[in-house]
Design a protein around this motif. Structure first.
Motif, short mmCIF file in Angstrom:
data_model
loop_
_atom_site.label_atom_id
_atom_site.label_comp_id
_atom_site.label_asym_id
_atom_site.label_seq_id
_atom_site.Cartn_x
_atom_site.Cartn_y
_atom_site.Cartn_z
N ARG A 162 1.95 55.46 99.72
CA ARG A 162 2.29 54.10 99.29
C ARG A 162 1.16 53.45 98.49
NH1 ARG A 162 5.72 49.60 102.52
NH2 ARG A 162 4.18 48.01 102.86
N MET B 54 8.53 54.49 105.33
CA MET B 54 7.95 55.72 105.87
C MET B 54 8.72 56.96 105.41
SD MET B 54 7.10 54.58 109.79
CE MET B 54 8.61 53.70 110.14
N TYR C 138 7.03 51.81 99.38
CA TYR C 138 7.79 52.85 100.04
C TYR C 138 7.89 52.62 101.54
CZ TYR C 138 7.99 56.34 96.23
OH TYR C 138 8.26 57.04 95.10
N ASP D 251 -10.25 59.92 107.86
CA ASP D 251 -9.75 58.55 107.75
C ASP D 251 -10.88 57.58 108.10
OD1 ASP D 251 -6.52 57.40 107.81
OD2 ASP D 251 -8.20 56.01 108.08
N PRO E 49 5.64 45.70 112.88
CA PRO E 49 6.77 46.52 113.32
C PRO E 49 7.09 47.67 112.37
CG PRO E 49 7.54 44.46 112.35
CD PRO E 49 6.05 44.36 112.48
N HIS E 50 7.18 48.88 112.90
CA HIS E 50 7.57 50.04 112.11
C HIS E 50 8.85 50.63 112.68
CE1 HIS E 50 3.81 49.60 110.07
NE2 HIS E 50 4.14 50.58 109.26
N ILE E 51 9.91 50.53 111.91
CA ILE E 51 11.22 50.98 112.36
C ILE E 51 11.64 52.14 111.47
CG2 ILE E 51 13.65 50.32 112.63
CD1 ILE E 51 11.46 47.47 112.69
P1 FAD Z 1 -1.11 54.63 105.06
O1 FAD Z 1 -0.33 54.63 106.33
O2 FAD Z 1 -1.65 53.33 104.55
O3 FAD Z 1 -2.33 55.66 105.23
C1 FAD Z 1 -3.39 55.71 104.33
C2 FAD Z 1 -4.65 55.99 105.14
O4 FAD Z 1 -5.72 56.27 104.24
C3 FAD Z 1 -5.10 54.81 105.97
O5 FAD Z 1 -5.15 55.16 107.34
C4 FAD Z 1 -6.49 54.47 105.43
O6 FAD Z 1 -7.41 54.07 106.43
C5 FAD Z 1 -6.91 55.78 104.80
N1 FAD Z 1 -7.90 55.62 103.72
C6 FAD Z 1 -7.79 54.86 102.60
N2 FAD Z 1 -8.89 54.96 101.86
C7 FAD Z 1 -9.74 55.81 102.51
C8 FAD Z 1 -11.04 56.31 102.25
N3 FAD Z 1 -11.74 55.93 101.15
N4 FAD Z 1 -11.60 57.20 103.12
C9 FAD Z 1 -10.94 57.56 104.25
N5 FAD Z 1 -9.70 57.10 104.55
C10 FAD Z 1 -9.10 56.24 103.70
N6 FAD Z 1 8.14 51.56 106.75
C11 FAD Z 1 9.32 51.85 107.33
O7 FAD Z 1 9.93 52.90 107.04
N7 FAD Z 1 9.88 51.01 108.28
C12 FAD Z 1 9.27 49.87 108.67
O8 FAD Z 1 9.79 49.14 109.53
C13 FAD Z 1 8.01 49.53 108.07
N8 FAD Z 1 7.38 48.40 108.42
C14 FAD Z 1 6.18 48.11 107.85
C15 FAD Z 1 5.54 46.94 108.26
C16 FAD Z 1 4.32 46.61 107.72
C17 FAD Z 1 3.65 45.33 108.17
C18 FAD Z 1 3.71 47.47 106.75
C19 FAD Z 1 2.38 47.12 106.16
C20 FAD Z 1 4.35 48.62 106.34
C21 FAD Z 1 5.59 48.96 106.88
N9 FAD Z 1 6.26 50.13 106.52
C22 FAD Z 1 7.47 50.43 107.10
C23 FAD Z 1 5.72 51.04 105.49
C24 FAD Z 1 4.88 52.17 106.11
O9 FAD Z 1 3.77 51.62 106.79
C25 FAD Z 1 4.41 53.07 104.98
O10 FAD Z 1 5.47 53.56 104.20
C26 FAD Z 1 3.62 54.29 105.47
O11 FAD Z 1 2.85 54.04 106.61
C27 FAD Z 1 2.73 54.75 104.32
O12 FAD Z 1 2.03 55.91 104.67
P2 FAD Z 1 0.83 56.40 103.76
O13 FAD Z 1 0.32 57.67 104.35
O14 FAD Z 1 1.23 56.39 102.34
O15 FAD Z 1 -0.28 55.24 103.85
#
Ligand code: FAD
Ligand code: UDP
Length: 372
Positions: free
Chosen positions: A337, A346, A344, A32, A57-59
């Motif tokens: 996402r 979580m 999407y 990461d 906030p993540h719920i």
């Molecule tokens: P991410 O969590 O974005 O992980 C992707 C990772 O890839 C990141 O850490 C990034 O640094 C890494 N990455 C990207 N490119 C590279 C690269 N080139 N080299 C190395 N690493 C890289 N969901 C809920 O269910 N309830 C909620 O209340 C909620 N609230 C939210 C509030 C906010 C403000 C936001 C932004 C989102 C919220 N979500 C919520 C959605 C939730 O955050 C996502 O669904 C979930 O975290 C997505 O997971 P992911 O693994 O797809 O992506």
């Protein structure tokens, strides 16, 4: 030689790392570019000792028993049902709009039956519900749409609700009863010791190596691996070949106050006032007992870290081009996402990762059968 290079240690990447390592005995390197695991769900104790969510906030909530049972392998839970108030016309009223919202806002004493009639009298039926404006106006009419949705959405997305897919505001229902929960899912709980601790448990396997502060492009050519799982932005993976996919960003302003309680609800939304959309007070979410309290303001931005795919038809068309390219890229799975350009939650990302794992598992079983 690693079997998998996994890009991104959020939900998508971490869960695939865990499944591949523990179920198929694969050797996994997960990288990461941030200095922590957990992706956007990362939480930590701030300098005052209050547990806060760095990226807002993540719920956690889900209707999927499979998702809940899977995550329960790595965490115990703190039962938590989320509630939100909106600051409208100088009052704090429940959002999603419900019976109490209408009664408080208009100084009425309607029953459920009467509020149904009220909505029917103000709703403006539309032939086709295509946009985020159609969804709300067709249910509760123009006035409530303007008070609760129009400006919040413009602020959050930088465009008018009439330019956004219906799916965006459809996330927030309208109710005629007094239920003031933000979600009605069967499972609503927060990881008892926080998201990051849960991720530590997910990644705690001898087949998994974690590398932080590293963009995968820095090591891709040096460290040998067989297949890749990519969870970053899909347009970035292909060097923006068809142009940039719009993602909406946020700036977070964290504060700690020297008193136990800051506001009267876990989240207060500000549709019409202020440049920020909402204020979250973390202790409500985590159940932490502490003499101080920490809050976060969210300021929507056009530029910055990509947080929200923007659901509208032209972006879906652009994504389709990248998806076609992704489908033709051998040895790389696009998950999560950002990599699948989907708004999407979580639990949906967990479900998607578990599905991809099942596909990999079946493919392997088939290959083994063919080779026998
Ligand atoms: P991410 O969590 O974005 O992980 C992707 C990772 O890839 C990141 O850490 C990034 O640094 C890494 N990455 C990207 N490119 C590279 C690269 N080139 N080299 C190395 N690493 C890289 N969901 C809920 O269910 N309830 C909620 O209340 C909620 N609230 C939210 C509030 C906010 C403000 C936001 C932004 C989102 C919220 N979500 C919520 C959605 C939730 O955050 C996502 O669904 C979930 O975290 C997505 O997971 P992911 O693994 O797809 O992506
Ligand atoms: N929304 C709104 N007013 C509100 C709450 C939500 O206009 O008080 C709209 C806004 O467009 C927002 C969308 O509904 O982006 C989805 O809200 P949700 O709370 O699900 O957003 P998230 O938690 O994903 O940021």
């Amino acid at each position: 030689m690693f079997d998998y290079l996994i890009v991104g240690a959020g939900f998508a990447g971490s869960i695939l790392a865990e499944r591949l390592a523990s179920q198929l005995d694969k050797k996994v390197l997960i990288v990461d570019r941030r200095n922590h695991i957990g992706g956007n769900a990362y939480d930590h104790y701030n300098s005052d000792g209050v547990l806060v969510h760095k990226y807002g906030p993540h719920i956690f909530h889900t209707n999927s028993r499979e998702v809940f049972e899977y995550l329960s392998l790595f965490t115990a839970w703190y039962p938590y049902e989320h509630r939100v108030l909106a600051s409208v016309d100088g009052q704090l009223v429940p959002i999603p709009i419900n019976l109490d919202t209408i009664n408080k806002l208009y100084g009425l004493n309607l029953t459920t039956f009467q509020v149904e009639e009220f909505f029917a009298s103000v709703a403006e039926p539309r032939d086709r519900i295509l946009t985020s404006e159609d969804v709300v106006v067709s249910k509760v009419g123009q006035e409530l749409y303007e008070k609760f949705f129009r400006n919040y959405t413009r602020k959050q997305w930088g465009i008018d609700p009439s330019e956004l897919d219906r799916s965006v505001t459809a996330r927030v229902p309208t109710r005629t009863n007094r239920d003031d929960r933000y979600f009605t899912d069967m499972y609503q709980s927060m990881p008892l010791h926080g998201f990051t601790r849960m991720f530590e448990n997910i990644l705690n396997h001898s087949n998994i190596k974690v590398m932080l502060n590293t963009d995968y492009r820095e090591i891709q050519k040096i460290i040998p691996y067989k297949e890749m799982i990519y969870t970053g932005p899909v347009d970035e993976f292909f060097d923006y070949r068809f142009g940039k996919l719009p993602y909406r960003s946020l700036e977070f302003k964290h504060e700690t106050h020297d008193k136990p309680v800051f506001q009267s609800a876990p989240v207060v939304n500000y549709p019409n006032e202020h440049p920020y959309t909402r204020v979250t007070e973390f202790k409500y979410l985590t159940g932490q007992d502490h003499a101080k309290t920490s809050i976060v303001y969210e300021f929507p931005q056009a530029e910055g870290d990509p947080y929200y795919p923007v659901p509208r038809p032209e972006n879906a068309d652009l994504y389709k081009q990248y998806k076609a390219l992704a489908d033709k890229t051998p040895g790389v799975y696009f998950v999560g996402r950002l990599a699948t350009y989907k708004y999407y939650n979580m639990d949906q990302v967990v479900a998607q990762a578990l599905t991809i794992f099942k596909q990999i598992h079946s493919k392997e079983s088939l290959e083994v059968a063919i080779n026998c």
